[in-house]
Scaffold this motif. Structure first.
Motif, PDB file in Angstrom:
ATOM      1  N   ILE A 297       0.842  -1.196   0.000  1.00 19.94           N
ATOM      2  CA  ILE A 297       0.000   0.000   0.000  1.00 19.94           C
ATOM      3  C   ILE A 297       0.880   1.251   0.000  1.00 19.94           C
ATOM      4  N   ARG A 298       0.570   2.154  -0.901  1.00 17.79           N
ATOM      5  CA  ARG A 298       1.320   3.442  -1.027  1.00 17.79           C
ATOM      6  C   ARG A 298       0.718   4.453  -0.069  1.00 17.79           C
ATOM      7  N   GLY A 299       1.171   4.337   1.184  1.00 14.32           N
ATOM      8  CA  GLY A 299       0.688   5.305   2.167  1.00 14.32           C
ATOM      9  C   GLY A 299       0.414   4.636   3.496  1.00 14.32           C
TER      10      GLY A 299
ATOM     11  N   VAL B  78      13.951  -6.784   5.858  1.00 17.02           N
ATOM     12  CA  VAL B  78      15.034  -6.041   5.192  1.00 17.02           C
ATOM     13  C   VAL B  78      14.505  -4.657   4.810  1.00 17.02           C
ATOM     14  N   PHE B  79      15.366  -3.669   4.811  1.00 20.37           N
ATOM     15  CA  PHE B  79      14.982  -2.290   4.435  1.00 20.37           C
ATOM     16  C   PHE B  79      15.656  -1.964   3.111  1.00 20.37           C
ATOM     17  N   GLY B  80      14.820  -1.446   2.150  1.00 16.78           N
ATOM     18  CA  GLY B  80      15.400  -1.103   0.852  1.00 16.78           C
ATOM     19  C   GLY B  80      15.641  -2.358   0.030  1.00 16.78           C
TER      20      GLY B  80
ATOM     21  N   PRO C  42      11.841  -9.228  -1.730  1.00 12.15           N
ATOM     22  CA  PRO C  42      11.564  -7.979  -2.434  1.00 12.15           C
ATOM     23  C   PRO C  42      12.044  -6.783  -1.612  1.00 12.15           C
ATOM     24  N   GLN C  43      12.122  -5.623  -2.246  1.00 12.93           N
ATOM     25  CA  GLN C  43      12.467  -4.390  -1.529  1.00 12.93           C
ATOM     26  C   GLN C  43      11.565  -4.232  -0.306  1.00 12.93           C
ATOM     27  N   HIS C  44      12.160  -3.913   0.818  1.00 12.01           N
ATOM     28  CA  HIS C  44      11.462  -3.686   2.085  1.00 12.01           C
ATOM     29  C   HIS C  44      10.873  -4.955   2.707  1.00 12.01           C
ATOM     30  N   GLY C  45      11.217  -6.123   2.135  1.00 12.14           N
ATOM     31  CA  GLY C  45      10.829  -7.387   2.768  1.00 12.14           C
ATOM     32  C   GLY C  45       9.392  -7.801   2.490  1.00 12.14           C
TER      33      GLY C  45
ATOM     34  N   ALA D  63       6.851  -8.330   4.998  1.00 12.79           N
ATOM     35  CA  ALA D  63       5.805  -8.043   6.016  1.00 12.79           C
ATOM     36  C   ALA D  63       4.677  -7.173   5.438  1.00 12.79           C
ATOM     37  N   ARG D  64       5.028  -6.167   4.663  1.00 15.73           N
ATOM     38  CA  ARG D  64       4.018  -5.215   4.166  1.00 15.73           C
ATOM     39  C   ARG D  64       3.181  -5.782   3.024  1.00 15.73           C
ATOM     40  N   SER D  65       3.599  -6.968   2.543  1.00 16.20           N
ATOM     41  CA  SER D  65       2.808  -7.556   1.435  1.00 16.20           C
ATOM     42  C   SER D  65       2.339  -8.965   1.780  1.00 16.20           C
TER      43      SER D  65
ATOM     44  N   LEU E 128       9.145   1.387  10.389  1.00 20.49           N
ATOM     45  CA  LEU E 128       7.725   1.746  10.256  1.00 20.49           C
ATOM     46  C   LEU E 128       7.661   2.911   9.268  1.00 20.49           C
ATOM     47  N   HIS E 129       7.180   2.615   8.065  1.00 22.43           N
ATOM     48  CA  HIS E 129       7.315   3.532   6.922  1.00 22.43           C
ATOM     49  C   HIS E 129       6.157   4.538   6.886  1.00 22.43           C
ATOM     50  N   THR E 130       6.096   5.385   7.876  1.00 22.93           N
ATOM     51  CA  THR E 130       4.941   6.264   8.080  1.00 22.93           C
ATOM     52  C   THR E 130       4.881   7.422   7.086  1.00 22.93           C
ATOM     53  N   TYR E 131       3.741   7.503   6.396  1.00 21.88           N
ATOM     54  CA  TYR E 131       3.462   8.610   5.470  1.00 21.88           C
ATOM     55  C   TYR E 131       2.579   9.623   6.217  1.00 21.88           C
ATOM     56  N   PHE E 132       3.139  10.752   6.629  1.00 18.42           N
ATOM     57  CA  PHE E 132       2.368  11.772   7.336  1.00 18.42           C
ATOM     58  C   PHE E 132       1.678  12.693   6.336  1.00 18.42           C
TER      59      PHE E 132
ATOM     60  N   ASP F  12      22.835   9.808   2.440  1.00 19.92           N
ATOM     61  CA  ASP F  12      21.963  10.513   1.494  1.00 19.92           C
ATOM     62  C   ASP F  12      21.804   9.649   0.238  1.00 19.92           C
ATOM     63  N   LYS F  13      20.636   9.026   0.115  1.00 22.67           N
ATOM     64  CA  LYS F  13      20.429   8.089  -0.996  1.00 22.67           C
ATOM     65  C   LYS F  13      20.162   8.823  -2.311  1.00 22.67           C
ATOM     66  N   VAL F  14      19.997  10.145  -2.221  1.00 23.39           N
ATOM     67  CA  VAL F  14      19.847  10.925  -3.455  1.00 23.39           C
ATOM     68  C   VAL F  14      21.232  11.296  -3.989  1.00 23.39           C
TER      69      VAL F  14
ATOM     70  N   THR G 151      14.112  14.059  -1.333  1.00 18.86           N
ATOM     71  CA  THR G 151      14.892  13.823  -0.112  1.00 18.86           C
ATOM     72  C   THR G 151      14.769  12.364   0.275  1.00 18.86           C
ATOM     73  N   ASP G 152      15.916  11.701   0.491  1.00 19.80           N
ATOM     74  CA  ASP G 152      15.870  10.282   0.874  1.00 19.80           C
ATOM     75  C   ASP G 152      17.096  10.023   1.743  1.00 19.80           C
ATOM     76  N   ARG G 153      16.937  10.248   3.045  1.00 11.70           N
ATOM     77  CA  ARG G 153      18.071  10.232   3.963  1.00 11.70           C
ATOM     78  C   ARG G 153      17.822   9.255   5.111  1.00 11.70           C
TER      79      ARG G 153
ATOM     80  N   VAL H 141      14.063  10.045   6.368  1.00 10.69           N
ATOM     81  CA  VAL H 141      13.235  11.173   5.907  1.00 10.69           C
ATOM     82  C   VAL H 141      13.155  11.076   4.387  1.00 10.69           C
ATOM     83  N   TRP H 142      11.900  10.937   3.881  1.00 13.58           N
ATOM     84  CA  TRP H 142      11.734  10.718   2.439  1.00 13.58           C
ATOM     85  C   TRP H 142      10.607  11.563   1.876  1.00 13.58           C
ATOM     86  N   ASN H 143      10.926  12.258   0.805  1.00 18.29           N
ATOM     87  CA  ASN H 143       9.882  12.851  -0.026  1.00 18.29           C
ATOM     88  C   ASN H 143      10.320  12.663  -1.473  1.00 18.29           C
TER      89      ASN H 143
ATOM     90  N   VAL I 203       8.514  10.223   7.613  1.00 14.81           N
ATOM     91  CA  VAL I 203       9.514  10.216   8.688  1.00 14.81           C
ATOM     92  C   VAL I 203       9.367   8.852   9.327  1.00 14.81           C
ATOM     93  N   GLU I 204      10.365   8.006   9.106  1.00 17.40           N
ATOM     94  CA  GLU I 204      10.215   6.568   9.326  1.00 17.40           C
ATOM     95  C   GLU I 204      11.153   6.077  10.429  1.00 17.40           C
ATOM     96  N   ALA I 205      10.584   5.665  11.518  1.00 23.01           N
ATOM     97  CA  ALA I 205      11.397   5.152  12.640  1.00 23.01           C
ATOM     98  C   ALA I 205      11.791   3.714  12.337  1.00 23.01           C
TER      99      ALA I 205
HETATM  100  O1  TA6 Z   1      11.978   4.903   2.884  1.00 23.92           O
HETATM  101  C1  TA6 Z   1      12.417   5.540   1.718  1.00 23.92           C
HETATM  102  C2  TA6 Z   1      12.510   4.511   0.610  1.00 23.92           C
HETATM  103  O2  TA6 Z   1      13.461   3.534   0.906  1.00 23.92           O
HETATM  104  C3  TA6 Z   1      12.827   5.253  -0.689  1.00 23.92           C
HETATM  105  O3  TA6 Z   1      14.125   4.943  -1.146  1.00 23.92           O
HETATM  106  C4  TA6 Z   1      11.736   4.769  -1.641  1.00 23.92           C
HETATM  107  O4  TA6 Z   1      12.147   3.607  -2.310  1.00 23.92           O
HETATM  108  C5  TA6 Z   1      10.609   4.507  -0.657  1.00 23.92           C
HETATM  109  O5  TA6 Z   1      11.246   3.851   0.424  1.00 23.92           O
HETATM  110  C6  TA6 Z   1       9.432   3.764  -1.216  1.00 23.92           C
HETATM  111  O6  TA6 Z   1       9.784   2.449  -1.516  1.00 23.92           O
HETATM  112  P1  TA6 Z   1       8.635   1.509  -2.175  1.00 23.92           P
HETATM  113  O7  TA6 Z   1       9.264   0.151  -2.285  1.00 23.92           O
HETATM  114  O8  TA6 Z   1       7.450   1.545  -1.248  1.00 23.92           O
HETATM  115  O9  TA6 Z   1       8.285   2.152  -3.486  1.00 23.92           O
END
Ligand code: TA6
Length: 280
Positions: free
Chosen positions: A32-34, A42-44, A56-59, A61-63, A145-149, A169-171, A190-192, A227-229, A253-255
């Motif tokens: 879910i985007r949000g 795993v992260f990333g 997959p990216q981000h493991g 759990a979210r899927s 916790l990939h929180t979208y505020f 800085d991933k950018v 911003t992707d830090r 911190v990601w936008n 802002v993701e803890a």
């Molecule tokens: O948390 C920031 C991040 O790792 C960004 O690099 C970007 O890939 C974002 O997550 C969203 O990732 P997603 O796999 O949900 O498209």
């Protein structure tokens, strides 16, 4: 429940606190985007030659489909005043290796149990995760916790509590920097990954107009904060991100515990979480 992803958090006045893309896919076919996606183990993008490499990216759990474990409500008294009590309600969700898709289980063959707790009180929202190693082998994990505020205007917020902290800085090709600003403005993609923050110091999304906190995020055992936008181009490039201008109304802002791997020994348990205090 798909991904145990909280997709909406409204205050008493009905104001939505979380950003959810208008094109978020909610049928379980993709994360879910949000809201608050749960990132584990795993992260990333997963590293090469690692137990998580095939995930997959981000493991997963979210899927994955989690099970609802139950609801509990508790009276936690206000500060000393017996009449005023902070009624809270907690929803618990579970995911274990036996519930994974064959693909995920093959990709990460460990016996584990997750319990994700979402607690709503009149003061804020707490989400926390308990990770249990139910197998005989140690495993490594990262969690976030990939929180979208949801915010009114990206140009009118600042992120505080990051000063002097090291970040990747991933950018900028994952280059390493030190934050010099006590009050970070977001003016471009911003992707830090800020590392090793002080547990007792909240990260605050504050108003640029009156410097008042909009969201204050405190953490337990989650010492890193992303911190990601995506900003305009990346937002437009994501099929499930809408409206295109929506990057102006969100900030992630993701803890997490993502700068290094947590090793969980056989039979051990790890627990961490975040508490988000909104501007009431
Ligand atoms: O948390 C920031 C991040 O790792 C960004 O690099 C970007 O890939 C974002 O997550 C969203 O990732 P997603 O796999 O949900 O498209």
């Amino acid at each position: 429940m798909y991904g145990a992803t909280v997709t909406s958090w409204k205050l008493a006045d009905g104001k939505e606190q979380l950003f959810l893309s208008e094109k978020a896919i909610l049928d379980g076919s993709k994360p879910i985007r949000g809201g608050i996606p749960v990132v584990f183990p795993v992260f990333g993008p997963p590293p090469q030659n690692h137990a998580t490499s095939a995930l997959p990216q981000h493991g997963f759990a979210r899927s994955s489909n989690w099970e609802f474990l139950g609801k509990s409500s508790s009276e936690s008294l206000g500060k000393g005043d017996r009449k005023q009590s902070n009624e809270s309600v907690t929803l618990d969700f579970g995911l274990s290796n036996t519930m994974l898709s064959d693909e995920s289980r093959k990709a990460w063959p460990y016996e584990f149990g997750l319990v994700y707790s979402v607690m709503l009180t009149k003061d804020g929202l707490e989400t926390s995760l308990r990770v249990q190693n139910n197998g005989s082998q140690n495993f490594e994990f990262k969690v976030l916790l990939h929180t979208y505020f949801q915010i009114d205007d990206i140009s009118k917020i600042r992120v505080k509590g990051l000063e002097s902290k090291t970040y990747v800085d991933k950018v900028l090709n994952a280059s390493i920097h030190t934050e010099t600003s006590p009050s970070l403005a977001i003016t471009q993609e911003t992707d830090r990954v800020y590392q090793a923050l002080d547990a007792g110091v909240p990260v605050v999304i504050s108003s640029a107009d009156d410097d008042q906190p909009i969201f204050s995020i405190t953490r337990k055992a989650l010492d890193d904060v992303v911190v990601w936008n995506p900003w305009a181009d990346k937002a437009k490039g994501m099929a499930d991100f809408a409206p295109d201008e929506g990057f102006k109304n969100m900030i992630c802002v993701e803890a997490g515990s993502v700068a290094s791997w947590q090793t969980l020994e056989a039979g051990e348990t790890w627990e961490g979480g975040q508490f988000i205090k909104p501007r009431l």
